[in-house]
Every structure is written in structure tokens, then in C-alpha cells.
Design an enzyme around this catalytic site. Structure first.
Site, PDB file in Angstrom:
ATOM      1  N   THR A 117       9.026  27.075  -0.535  1.00 29.07           N
ATOM      2  CA  THR A 117       8.671  28.316   0.155  1.00 29.07           C
ATOM      3  C   THR A 117       8.459  29.433  -0.878  1.00 29.07           C
ATOM      4  O   THR A 117       9.281  29.576  -1.789  1.00 29.07           O
ATOM      5  CB  THR A 117       9.798  28.709   1.133  1.00 29.07           C
ATOM      6  OG1 THR A 117       9.936  27.664   2.091  1.00 29.07           O
ATOM      7  CG2 THR A 117       9.485  30.029   1.841  1.00 29.07           C
ATOM      8  N   GLU A 168      16.417  23.736   4.733  1.00 38.72           N
ATOM      9  CA  GLU A 168      17.782  24.080   4.307  1.00 38.72           C
ATOM     10  C   GLU A 168      18.795  23.095   4.893  1.00 38.72           C
ATOM     11  O   GLU A 168      19.903  23.450   5.257  1.00 38.72           O
ATOM     12  CB  GLU A 168      18.107  25.544   4.633  1.00 38.72           C
ATOM     13  CG  GLU A 168      17.287  26.465   3.738  1.00 38.72           C
ATOM     14  CD  GLU A 168      17.627  27.931   3.848  1.00 38.72           C
ATOM     15  OE1 GLU A 168      18.819  28.250   3.938  1.00 38.72           O
ATOM     16  OE2 GLU A 168      16.695  28.735   3.815  1.00 38.72           O
TER      17      GLU A 168
END
Ligand SMILES: Cc1cc2nc3c(=O)[nH]c(=O)nc-3n(C[C@H](O)[C@H](O)[C@H](O)COP(=O)(O)OP(=O)(O)OC[C@H]3O[C@@H](n4cnc5c(N)ncnc54)[C@H](O)[C@@H]3O)c2cc1C
Ligand SMILES: Cc1cc2nc3c(=O)[nH]c(=O)nc-3n(C[C@H](O)[C@H](O)[C@H](O)COP(=O)(O)OP(=O)(O)OC[C@H]3O[C@@H](n4cnc5c(N)ncnc54)[C@H](O)[C@@H]3O)c2cc1C
Lengths: 264, 390
Positions: free
Chosen positions: B160, B366
Site C-alpha cells: 500500500t 494486516e
């Protein structure tokens, strides 16, 4: 330290103002107040100038009732450094002549400055006279309807002034006042630190005496203008359009139209 | 406002108000277009910076505002309510900054944090590799010490902010034979020789977020950029997740909130059989469930964020619960929002199909929600021994 001063006015948040038919004054009750929309572009431009120049202080000034303090705090939250509120019963009912006199006296009290910025016009009073008025009192050039600034440095600006047919490119040396249009920039969203500064800021209130204003030039008695009647002007009519492609008899039609209007 | 039932300080309320104003005025008008084009919202990042949002999570000694996970989660929630993808330009930088915040020494913090606080540089977190997904310990990128430098070689994927960041928290192994104990964390500047940006991904959702591959080809990183000590990288990554997962949870929560609001509005406007569809129990109960689950998620997300800020020893499992729960809620709520809008919901003219696509990632990154449940379950074994002691 360089200095930019911005003039802002607090106005009712509505484009459809109601006028009391008896007194010919605006009905302000129940209408929330905002910073005059054009003044938001003046604030944004002042902050941009500060960011560009560095070592520059932006002061925002309004003449108005004590509640106008909120408008000044909003300007600080957008990045103005400090503010002055001109508030005094003696200022009440000032016309554009008296208003611009008072604002010019405030500039006099501040002293040194490089650039003055105002909105094109206020959405309530709508005269567009206060900016030019201040410049006149101070004896400096004023450029109205600014929609693009090509270059600006202390003592110099090159900019575009918009009008119906296009725009003028103007250069000025020395001090100057600009009144700005919405095409100039996009006002920023207040920053967190700006909002905190705005909360903490101490905003001095200056009276007529503080700025050394001549009592004969302020308030109702100091204002040469009398509002006789307030009304909505008729909407400006567009011209007529005759297309030669669709209609071969255009020259004839045009001729008779012009005769009818006694133009030829 | 969504957080209004919680005791926010004046400062927290101001942050929420700023985030909402940016979301409504600046993000809403462009979200559909950026979803289509996958362009990165540089202009919005500039506004985040100008409004001090990146300062929130940076200590005041390093030009930040000295606030924490809770405040940044409130911001992420507000931004995600309007666009979960653009919100990641904010939250992703926080994820990339945590390793520095948690393990940077004084000199590193002084060097790296101010440009992150101002928004001049975005940060990215670079752990995942083709062979290291859920099994993050299987990092194959190597770091070899040579004088005052470490030479990095390898490829990271699905990072990201990969193509747009200025600083990268990178996990590499100094000695593959040491396995997990070889993993070491570094801060890599974008301009480091031997570092380059690989392929940009074409994604299902959060399409305004920039996800890329990163290539390390004899990338020469100063030894002064190593975080913590050699071999402590895995701990750096895991501690980061304990702090960052409330942020993903807040992103999920915001997406769910946005979808629920659309469904609620639409259900009151749309008429069939001569009445609003909100008058049908099947529809109104679906929306009642949305509201109920979102509120439950919010309570858990805020609590986990506060525990993370308080450095509570149990904040890890709480973060995992918040992340898994809120993202499952987001998925359910967005799917049902499309159901409430039905044919219109399936069309790109309405924002709910995008919200549904955006929601999916929150169950994956995550740590997948399966991994979150592993984290929770492992913690529960400890809980059991605590219970038995009593
Ligand atoms: C219904 C009504 C009719 C009126 N008619 C007249 C009239 O015919 N003639 C007349 O002279 N006055 C008139 N006034 C008074 C006048 O509008 C205001 O009191 C005032 O002088 C400002 O003028 P404006 O609103 O037209 O501002 P404008 O001249 O349109 O404002 C231009 C810019 O000047 C600055 N500015 C304006 N006012 C202030 C302020 N108080 N403090 C700081 N900066 C400011 C802002 O930057 C603003 O964008 C009228 C008021 C009302 C309510
Ligand atoms: C858009 C996007 C952005 C991302 N951004 C980043 C980033 O910024 N930085 C970064 O480092 N990574 C990033 N990632 C990577 C992301 O964290 C991983 O995709 C994620 O951790 C899962 O890894 P994987 O996709 O390889 O799945 P796998 O690990 O291959 O898992 C496949 C399936 O097996 C299940 N599974 C695997 N192991 C177990 C187990 N032990 N128990 C139970 N189930 C298991 C998983 O839950 C999943 O359902 C991003 C990914 C995407 C898609």
C-alpha cells in the site's frame, strides 16, 4: 516582516435576502452568519502569499457587531495570523463611503503593509464599492475583479482583471489593493492547528476613538447615502440570436428588427 | 456525527469535523472517478497534510500533535465513510510509520518523522512477499551487511502506497538460516540506489489506493536506518500490527457506516407496492441489524484503539478482535446495502457496490480474519491459565 491585510465582512447565509417592506432594511433574524463568500478567496490568497513569501504576517479586519468575532476566528483557522474587530456603536449604519473610511483608518493605525485584499463584493450590501473606497482613502491603486495572479512580490504584482469581453493584464509597482473573484483560487479547509490558534487568539476591538476616526465621517450621520427604496432589479436580458444557417431570411429579419428598435 | 455518543474532547471533535469536511467536500465528488481510473489522490493527500491530519499520530517533539491510535482511527473512520480507498492514503502512511514510532531511536525519529507529519512524505509498510503472506516469517528478501550499509535484495508485493511513498519500512532477513530470528527492519528512502517500484496492481476494491510491487536490487541502505536490532524485525512487525489493526477496523467501520446511511436513505425514498420499502419488515430489519452491528463494532474499535494508546498488555488480542469483527460487519453491511438498493445498488451510479468491493480488503490485509482468530485463540489459552489461577 512583510504584511498582508485582508478585509472581510460577515453576511447572512442566504442568497435570497428578505427586505422589510416598511423600513427597507434587511431582515437578519434567524439567518446564520457566514464570511462573505468572495472574502474566502481573499483570505486564501493572503495565506498563499504568506506561504510563498515567508516571513509575512496576515492580518484580517472586519467592521461589524461583536458577533463578527466569529468570522475573524474562522479566518485565523484558515491561516491568518491575527485579527482586528472594528466595533463601536458610532459605526452603525455606515454606508460604503463611511465603511471604507473606517477601514482605511484601521490600516493607518496598523501602519506598514505590502498588500491589501478584499472580496469583489458583499452578498448582502452588494455594492462592490468598499474595496475601491479603502484604496481611494489611502491613495493607492486598486485593481478590481482579479481572477488570476501571475506574479506577486512585495511592491509588485502582475495579474488578470476579468471583464465581460475577456481580461486585462495589469502590472503595478508599490502598494496596492485587490478585490478578488472566485476564479482566483480554491479556499482551503481549516487546519487543526489553525482551529486551535483561532480558539486561543486574542482579538482586539478597536473603537472610533482608537483609530482616530473623524466622528463627522462615520455612522449614519457621516454617510452621504440614504436608502430610499430596496428592490430586486430586473434580470438582465440576453441579446436575441438569429441563425443564418437555419433561416435564409436573416438579413431581412435583422434589418426590420433594428428599424423597430429605432437603431437604423 | 457517528462518534457523538462517545465522550470526545474538543480537540477530538475538531479532528472529526475536519475529516468529515474533507470527506464530504473534497473526496465525495471524485471518489467514483478515482475508483474507475485507479488514479492516486495526490490533491487529497495535500489537503490531509495542510489540515494537519498526518501530524495527529506523530509526537510533538517531531512536529506532530502528539495524539494516537484513537484519534487517527476517528479520522480514518470519517474518511472511510465516504471512500475506503482514498482513506488509505491516510491510514497506510500511519501503518508505515508505526515501526519508526515504536522502534526508531532519537536520531531516526528526528530524521524521518517531521516530513511524515507535514504530509510531505507518505510512509509504506513492506512485509508481504510472494512466499510470505500469512506466514510473514518466511520473508526471502535478504540484507547483507557491508561496512556502514546493508545491501538489500528481493521483491515485496502488494504494498500500500508502494508507488507514492517517500519512506518505506522494509523487512528483510540478514541470514535466512536464522529463520524468524534473522528478520530485520529498515527504513528505506525512495531515492536509495537499487530501489525501484514494480508493477502496479489492478484491484477489486480500494482502487484509489496505490498498491505495487517493490524491487530491491543491491539496494544500499545506510546501517543508521536499521530499526531496533538485527534479528528483531519480526517483533517490530507484530508490535506494529497490534497498534495498526484498530485503524483497519476503523476503516471497515467507516465503510459500513457509509453503506448503512445509503441504505437507510434509499429505503425511505424508494416506493414499491404503493409504499416505501422501509415499511417492509424484511427490509427494515435488515437495516436495524446494520445499525446494531455497526454500533457494536464501534464500541469494540474505539476500545481497542484506547487500549493500544494505553500500551495495555492485552491490546494485541483486542486489536485482532476489533479488526476481525468490524471487517466482518463491514462485509455483511455492504452486501446487504446492495441488496436494499437491489438493481440500483448494483449500478455504478450509486456508491454501495463500490463500498462492497472496498469492504472486502479489510478482511484480508494486516492479517486475514483467520489469522486474527488465531491471534485471539492463542491469547485465550493464556486467559484460561489466568482463570485457573483464581
Ligand atoms: C438593504 C441595504 C441597502 C444598502 N444600500 C446602500 C447604498 O445604496 N449605498 C451605500 O453606500 N451603502 C448601502 N448599504 C450599506 C452597505 O451595504 C454596508 O453597510 C457597507 O458599507 C458595505 O458595503 P457592501 O456590503 O456593499 O460591501 P461591498 O462593497 O460589496 O464589499 C466589498 C468588499 O469590501 C469588504 N468589506 C465590505 N464591508 C466590510 C466591513 N464591514 N468590514 C470589512 N470589510 C468589508 C469585503 O472584503 C467585501 O468583500 C446598504 C445596506 C443594506 C443592508
Ligand atoms: C490491496 C492489498 C494491500 C496490501 N497492503 C499491504 C501492505 O501495505 N504491506 C504488506 O506488507 N502487505 C500488504 N498486503 C498483503 C496482505 O497483508 C496479505 O495479502 C495477507 O496478509 C494475506 O496473505 P496472502 O494474501 O498471501 O494469503 P495466504 O497467506 O496465502 O492465505 C490464503 C488463505 O489461507 C488462510 N490461511 C493461511 N494461513 C492460515 C493459518 N495459519 N490458519 C488459518 N488460515 C490460514 C488465509 O486466511 C486465507 O484465507 C496487501 C494486500 C492487498 C490485497
Amino acid at each position: 516582516m512583510k504584511k498582508v491585510i485582508v478585509f472581510i465582512k460577515q453576511v447572512p447565509d442566504t442568497s435570497e435576502l428578505k427586505i422589510d417592506p416598511v423600513t427597507n432594511t434587511m431582515i437578519r433574524e434567524g439567518v446564520p452568519s457566514i464570511i462573505n463568500p468572495f472574502d474566502m478567496y481573499a483570505i486564501e490568497e493572503a495565506v498563499r502569499i504568506k506561504e510563498k513569501w515567508g516571513d509575512t504576517e496576515v492580518t484580517v479586519i472586519t467592521m461589524g457587531p461583536p458577533q463578527a468575532d466569529a468570522a475573524l476566528r474562522e479566518a485565523i483557522s484558515m491561516g491568518c495570523d491575527n485579527a482586528v474587530l472594528l466595533s463601536d456603536r458610532k459605526f452603525a449604519a455606515s454606508d460604503t463611503w463611511a465603511t471604507s473610511y473606517v477601514l482605511s483608518k484601521a490600516v493607518g493605525k496598523i501602519g506598514e503593509y505590502d498588500v491589501l485584499l478584499a472580496g469583489k463584493q458583499a452578498t448582502d450590501g452588494d455594492t462592490a464599492q468598499v474595496g475601491p473606497g479603502i484604496a481611494t482613502w489611502l491613495g493607492i491603486p486598486c485593481i478590481t475583479y482579479v481572477n488570476n495572479i501571475e506574479e506577486i512580490k512585495p511592491g509588485y504584482v502582475k495579474l488578470h482583471r476579468m471583464h465581460d469581453e475577456g481580461y486585462d493584464v495589469i502590472e503595478i509597482e508599490g502598494k496596492f489593493l485587490l478585490t478578488v473573484l472566485k476564479e482566483l483560487n480554491e479556499p482551503r479547509i481549516a487546519s487543526f492547528r489553525g482551529k486551535m490558534n483561532a480558539k486561543k487568539a486574542e482579538i482586539p476591538v478597536w473603537t472610533a476613538e482608537d483609530i482616530g476616526a473623524d466622528p463627522a465621517k462615520i455612522g449614519f450621520m457621516g454617510s452621504p447615502t440614504r436608502v430610499v427604496k430596496a428592490f430586486s432589479p430586473p434580470v438582465k436580458q440576453g441579446g436575441i440570436k438569429i441563425s443564418a444557417e437555419e433561416d435564409p431570411s436573416v438579413p431581412e429579419k435583422l434589418k426590420s428588427y433594428l428599424r423597430e428598435k429605432l437603431i437604423i | 456525527m457517528m462518534s457523538s455518543k462517545y465522550d470526545l474532547t474538543d480537540e477530538q471533535k475538531e479532528l472529526v469535523a475536519i475529516a468529515r469536511e474533507i470527506a464530504e467536500k473534497k473526496i465525495k465528488p471524485i471518489r467514483a472517478e478515482l475508483d474507475e481510473t485507479q488514479e492516486f489522490p495526490y490533491d487529497i493527500v495535500k489537503i490531509f497534510g495542510q489540515s494537519d491530519l498526518y501530524r495527529v499520530f506523530v509526537p510533538s517533539e517531531y512536529e506532530g500533535l502528539g495524539m494516537g491510535v484513537y484519534e487517527s482511527s476517528l479520522i480514518t473512520e470519517e474518511l472511510s465513510r465516504v471512500c475506503g480507498g482514498i482513506a488509505l492514503a491516510y491510514a497506510g502512511s500511519l501503518l508505515g510509520t508505526f515501526p519508526i514510532l515504536l522502534f526508531g531511536n532519537e536520531e531516526q525519529k528526528k530524521r524521518f518523522l517531521p516530513p511524515i507529519a507535514s504530509g510531505e512524505k507518505l510512509a509504506a509498510f513492506c512485509l508481504t512477499e510472494p512466499e510470505a503472506g500469512s506466514d510473514a516469517s518466511n520473508v526471502r528478501t535478504t540484507a547483507k551487511k557491508e561496512g556502514d550499509y546493508y545491501i538489500l535484495n528481493g521483491t515485496k508485493q502488494w504494498i500500500t502506497n508502494g508507488g507514492v511513498a517517500g519512506l518505506y519500512s522494509v523487512f528483510a532477513n540478514i541470514d535466512i538460516s536464522r529463520g524468524i530470528r534473522g528478520i530485520t527492519a529498515f527504513v528505506v528512502d525512495r531515492d536509495t540506489p537499487g530501489f525501484s517500484i514494480g508493477k502496479k496492481e489492478n484491484k477489486l476494491g480500494i482502487r484509489a489506493s496505490n498498491t505495487t510491487e517493490l524491487i530491491f536490487n543491491n539496494c544500499k541502505v545506510p546501517a543508521a536506518n536499521m530499526l531496533a536490532k538485527e534479528g528483531q524485525g519480526f517483533k517490530v512487525a507484530m508490535k506494529t500490527f497490534d497498534m495498526s489493526r484498530p485503524g483497519v477496523a476503523a476503516q471497515a467501520l467507516g465503510i459500513a457506516q457509509g453503506a448503512y446511511e445509503e441504505a437507510l436513505k434509499y429505503a425511505h425514498e424508494r416506493k414499491q407496492f404503493g409504499q416505501t420499502i422501509y415499511s417492509f419488515q424484511a427490509v427494515r430489519f435488515m437495516i436495524a441489524d446494520m445499525a446494531m452491528k455497526i454500533e457494536a463494532a464501534r464500541a469494540l474499535v474505539y476500545q481497542s484503539a484506547k487500549l493500544a494508546d494505553a500500551k495495555d498488555p492485552d491490546s494485541g488480542p483486542y486489536s485482532a478482535m476489533a479488526k476481525a469483527f468490524a471487517s466482518d460487519v463491514a462485509m455483511e453491511v455492504t452486501v446487504n446495502a446492495v441488496q436494499v438498493l437491489a438493481g440500483y445498488g448494483y449500478m455504478k451510479e450509486y456508491p454501495v457496490e463500490k463500498m462492497m468491493r472496498d469492504a472486502k480488503i479489510t478482511q484480508i490485509y494486516e492479517g486475514t480474519n483467520q489469522i486474527q482468530r488465531e491471534v485471539i485463540a492463542t491469547h485465550l489459552t493464556k486467559e484460561l491459565s489466568r482463570l485457573e489461577k483464581k
